[in-house]
Design a protein around this motif. Structure first.
Motif, PDB file in Angstrom:
ATOM      1  N   ARG A  17       0.828  -1.213   0.000  1.00  0.00           N
ATOM      2  CA  ARG A  17       0.000   0.000   0.000  1.00  0.00           C
ATOM      3  C   ARG A  17       0.857   1.256   0.000  1.00  0.00           C
ATOM      4  O   ARG A  17       0.594   2.198  -0.759  1.00  0.00           O
ATOM      5  CB  ARG A  17      -0.937  -0.009   1.208  1.00  0.00           C
ATOM      6  CG  ARG A  17      -1.837   1.210   1.281  1.00  0.00           C
ATOM      7  CD  ARG A  17      -2.755   1.167   2.475  1.00  0.00           C
ATOM      8  NE  ARG A  17      -2.072   1.090   3.756  1.00  0.00           N
ATOM      9  CZ  ARG A  17      -1.460   2.121   4.350  1.00  0.00           C
ATOM     10  NH1 ARG A  17      -1.425   3.302   3.788  1.00  0.00           N
ATOM     11  NH2 ARG A  17      -0.881   1.944   5.532  1.00  0.00           N
ATOM     12  N   GLN A  20       2.568   1.956  -3.275  1.00  0.00           N
ATOM     13  CA  GLN A  20       1.603   2.498  -4.237  1.00  0.00           C
ATOM     14  C   GLN A  20       1.141   3.907  -3.855  1.00  0.00           C
ATOM     15  O   GLN A  20       0.355   4.515  -4.568  1.00  0.00           O
ATOM     16  CB  GLN A  20       0.380   1.572  -4.331  1.00  0.00           C
ATOM     17  CG  GLN A  20       0.689   0.221  -4.893  1.00  0.00           C
ATOM     18  CD  GLN A  20      -0.523  -0.693  -4.890  1.00  0.00           C
ATOM     19  OE1 GLN A  20      -1.667  -0.256  -4.785  1.00  0.00           O
ATOM     20  NE2 GLN A  20      -0.280  -1.993  -4.990  1.00  0.00           N
ATOM     21  N   ARG A  22      -0.868   4.824  -1.483  1.00  0.00           N
ATOM     22  CA  ARG A  22      -2.315   4.827  -1.253  1.00  0.00           C
ATOM     23  C   ARG A  22      -2.587   4.894   0.236  1.00  0.00           C
ATOM     24  O   ARG A  22      -1.797   4.414   1.042  1.00  0.00           O
ATOM     25  CB  ARG A  22      -2.942   3.576  -1.873  1.00  0.00           C
ATOM     26  CG  ARG A  22      -2.772   3.583  -3.395  1.00  0.00           C
ATOM     27  CD  ARG A  22      -3.256   2.337  -4.031  1.00  0.00           C
ATOM     28  NE  ARG A  22      -4.704   2.238  -3.925  1.00  0.00           N
ATOM     29  CZ  ARG A  22      -5.380   1.141  -4.220  1.00  0.00           C
ATOM     30  NH1 ARG A  22      -4.752   0.067  -4.640  1.00  0.00           N
ATOM     31  NH2 ARG A  22      -6.684   1.119  -4.104  1.00  0.00           N
ATOM     32  N   THR A  30     -12.000   0.634  -1.497  1.00  0.00           N
ATOM     33  CA  THR A  30     -11.943  -0.223  -2.679  1.00  0.00           C
ATOM     34  C   THR A  30     -12.208  -1.686  -2.324  1.00  0.00           C
ATOM     35  O   THR A  30     -12.915  -2.385  -3.043  1.00  0.00           O
ATOM     36  CB  THR A  30     -10.566  -0.103  -3.367  1.00  0.00           C
ATOM     37  OG1 THR A  30     -10.324   1.270  -3.684  1.00  0.00           O
ATOM     38  CG2 THR A  30     -10.509  -0.921  -4.646  1.00  0.00           C
ATOM     39  N   CYS A  57      -6.191  -7.913  -1.341  1.00  0.00           N
ATOM     40  CA  CYS A  57      -5.208  -8.157  -2.398  1.00  0.00           C
ATOM     41  C   CYS A  57      -5.716  -7.662  -3.746  1.00  0.00           C
ATOM     42  O   CYS A  57      -4.955  -7.074  -4.513  1.00  0.00           O
ATOM     43  CB  CYS A  57      -4.841  -9.637  -2.474  1.00  0.00           C
ATOM     44  SG  CYS A  57      -3.807 -10.184  -1.103  1.00  0.00           S
ATOM     45  N   ASP A  58      -6.990  -7.865  -4.010  1.00  0.00           N
ATOM     46  CA  ASP A  58      -7.577  -7.379  -5.257  1.00  0.00           C
ATOM     47  C   ASP A  58      -7.512  -5.864  -5.309  1.00  0.00           C
ATOM     48  O   ASP A  58      -7.150  -5.278  -6.339  1.00  0.00           O
ATOM     49  CB  ASP A  58      -9.023  -7.863  -5.375  1.00  0.00           C
ATOM     50  CG  ASP A  58      -9.601  -7.608  -6.742  1.00  0.00           C
ATOM     51  OD1 ASP A  58      -8.903  -7.874  -7.756  1.00  0.00           O
ATOM     52  OD2 ASP A  58     -10.751  -7.138  -6.827  1.00  0.00           O
ATOM     53  N   ALA A  59      -7.831  -5.203  -4.193  1.00  0.00           N
ATOM     54  CA  ALA A  59      -7.774  -3.734  -4.147  1.00  0.00           C
ATOM     55  C   ALA A  59      -6.356  -3.216  -4.361  1.00  0.00           C
ATOM     56  O   ALA A  59      -6.157  -2.150  -4.940  1.00  0.00           O
ATOM     57  CB  ALA A  59      -8.321  -3.246  -2.803  1.00  0.00           C
ATOM     58  N   LEU A  60      -5.370  -3.993  -3.905  1.00  0.00           N
ATOM     59  CA  LEU A  60      -3.963  -3.599  -4.064  1.00  0.00           C
ATOM     60  C   LEU A  60      -3.339  -4.163  -5.341  1.00  0.00           C
ATOM     61  O   LEU A  60      -2.147  -3.949  -5.594  1.00  0.00           O
ATOM     62  CB  LEU A  60      -3.155  -4.078  -2.849  1.00  0.00           C
ATOM     63  CG  LEU A  60      -3.450  -3.368  -1.535  1.00  0.00           C
ATOM     64  CD1 LEU A  60      -2.795  -4.104  -0.374  1.00  0.00           C
ATOM     65  CD2 LEU A  60      -2.970  -1.923  -1.591  1.00  0.00           C
ATOM     66  N   GLU A  61      -4.135  -4.906  -6.113  1.00  0.00           N
ATOM     67  CA  GLU A  61      -3.672  -5.551  -7.342  1.00  0.00           C
ATOM     68  C   GLU A  61      -2.471  -6.459  -7.066  1.00  0.00           C
ATOM     69  O   GLU A  61      -1.482  -6.467  -7.767  1.00  0.00           O
ATOM     70  CB  GLU A  61      -3.346  -4.515  -8.410  1.00  0.00           C
ATOM     71  CG  GLU A  61      -4.553  -3.689  -8.804  1.00  0.00           C
ATOM     72  CD  GLU A  61      -4.264  -2.617  -9.836  1.00  0.00           C
ATOM     73  OE1 GLU A  61      -3.094  -2.510 -10.279  1.00  0.00           O
ATOM     74  OE2 GLU A  61      -5.198  -1.895 -10.198  1.00  0.00           O
ATOM     75  N   LEU A  62      -2.624  -7.269  -5.994  1.00  0.00           N
ATOM     76  CA  LEU A  62      -1.613  -8.251  -5.611  1.00  0.00           C
ATOM     77  C   LEU A  62      -2.185  -9.650  -5.788  1.00  0.00           C
ATOM     78  O   LEU A  62      -3.375  -9.855  -5.550  1.00  0.00           O
ATOM     79  CB  LEU A  62      -1.251  -8.100  -4.134  1.00  0.00           C
ATOM     80  CG  LEU A  62      -0.542  -6.860  -3.663  1.00  0.00           C
ATOM     81  CD1 LEU A  62      -0.415  -6.870  -2.147  1.00  0.00           C
ATOM     82  CD2 LEU A  62       0.829  -6.772  -4.297  1.00  0.00           C
TER      83      LEU A  62
END
Length: 64
Positions: A17, A20, A22, A30, A57-62
């Motif tokens: 995070r 990024q 964020r 998100t 993880c989806d919100a962080l694109e991991l």
């Protein structure tokens, strides 16, 4: 000193995070997770369910 899995996961999520640039608020919105709960997960104080980890993880694109 033994590192707990929830602490290692929390460290990784916080690292991703911050890299990024964020905020907790943005990621919590998100991922549809409360801000306080996400904060506790990042600090290793709460063990997140697989569904919650997937959302974060989806919100962080991991990858999970």
């Amino acid at each position: 000193m033994t590192v707990l899995l929830r602490e290692a996961i929390g460290d990784r999520l916080r690292h991703a995070r911050t890299i990024q640039r964020r905020t907790l608020r943005e990621v919590s919105r998100t991922a549809r997770v409360s801000l306080g709960y996400l904060s506790e997960v990042e600090r290793g104080q709460k063990e997140a369910s697989s569904e919650l980890l997937a959302a974060i993880c989806d919100a962080l694109e991991l990858p999970l």
